[in-house]
Write a protein that holds these residues in place. Structure first.
Motif, mmCIF file in Angstrom:
data_model
loop_
_atom_site.group_PDB
_atom_site.id
_atom_site.type_symbol
_atom_site.label_atom_id
_atom_site.label_comp_id
_atom_site.label_asym_id
_atom_site.label_seq_id
_atom_site.Cartn_x
_atom_site.Cartn_y
_atom_site.Cartn_z
ATOM 1 N N ARG A 34 0.862 -1.190 0.000
ATOM 2 C CA ARG A 34 0.000 0.000 0.000
ATOM 3 C C ARG A 34 0.898 1.238 0.000
ATOM 4 O O ARG A 34 1.824 1.329 0.790
ATOM 5 N N GLY A 35 0.615 2.172 -0.910
ATOM 6 C CA GLY A 35 1.410 3.394 -0.984
ATOM 7 C C GLY A 35 2.749 3.144 -1.660
ATOM 8 O O GLY A 35 2.891 2.265 -2.493
ATOM 9 N N SER A 114 -1.583 6.488 -0.539
ATOM 10 C CA SER A 114 -1.883 5.392 0.393
ATOM 11 C C SER A 114 -3.190 4.688 0.057
ATOM 12 O O SER A 114 -3.441 3.590 0.544
ATOM 13 N N SER A 115 -4.006 5.273 -0.807
ATOM 14 C CA SER A 115 -5.266 4.650 -1.218
ATOM 15 C C SER A 115 -5.068 3.549 -2.262
ATOM 16 O O SER A 115 -5.999 2.831 -2.594
ATOM 17 N N ARG A 117 -3.234 0.046 -3.688
ATOM 18 C CA ARG A 117 -2.506 -1.188 -3.403
ATOM 19 C C ARG A 117 -1.936 -1.697 -4.709
ATOM 20 O O ARG A 117 -2.581 -1.608 -5.739
#
Length: 140
Positions: A34-35, A114-115, A117
């Motif tokens: 993530r991110g 961060s939204s 993946r």
């Protein structure tokens, strides 16, 4: 109805890094991240092309950069279910880099909100042979 099994397959697609062709050798994999993230890959044989397969899910764009060949590309990611082979919102991209230095070891860096993946597979293989690309730009 197979909605549950389809959803399970879809969610597994970002968790598992993309697969490569049988003729290509995997040299590194990065599971679901993530991110932003950075990871390394090993050296290849002289003349090998570098293959980068990226899968992402979530709303936003990621930027992938590869050192030491100084190659980068953006990838628009899809919000909602992760892509599958039968999905209309495929967000898996395969790139092959066949430039000088592609056989050297290096790193891949991903800049992502961060939204988002993502997962990735790095491989080595024979450079694709084909027609030369058409020149771009206008001539007058």
């Amino acid at each position: 109805m197979n909605a549950d099994s389809d959803s399970a397959s879809a969610s597994d697609s970002v968790k598992s890094p993309p697969e490569l062709d049988d003729s290509e050798t995997v040299v590194a994999r990065q599971g679901e991240t993530r991110g932003a993230g950075t990871f390394g890959f090993g050296e290849g044989e002289k003349g090998d092309a570098l293959i980068i397969a990226v899968r992402c899910q979530g709303e936003g764009e990621i930027e992938v950069s590869v050192k030491p060949v100084n190659v980068g590309f953006p990838l628009e990611c899809v919000d909602g279910e992760a892509s599958t082979a039968t999905s209309t919102s495929t967000s898996t991209t395969y790139n092959q880099i066949g430039v000088a230095g592609a056989e050297k070891k290096g790193t891949v860096s991903v800049l992502a909100p961060s939204s988002v993946r993502w997962s990735m597979t790095i491989g080595r293989g024979e450079p694709q042979r084909g027609e030369a690309p058409e020149p771009s730009g206008e001539t007058e």
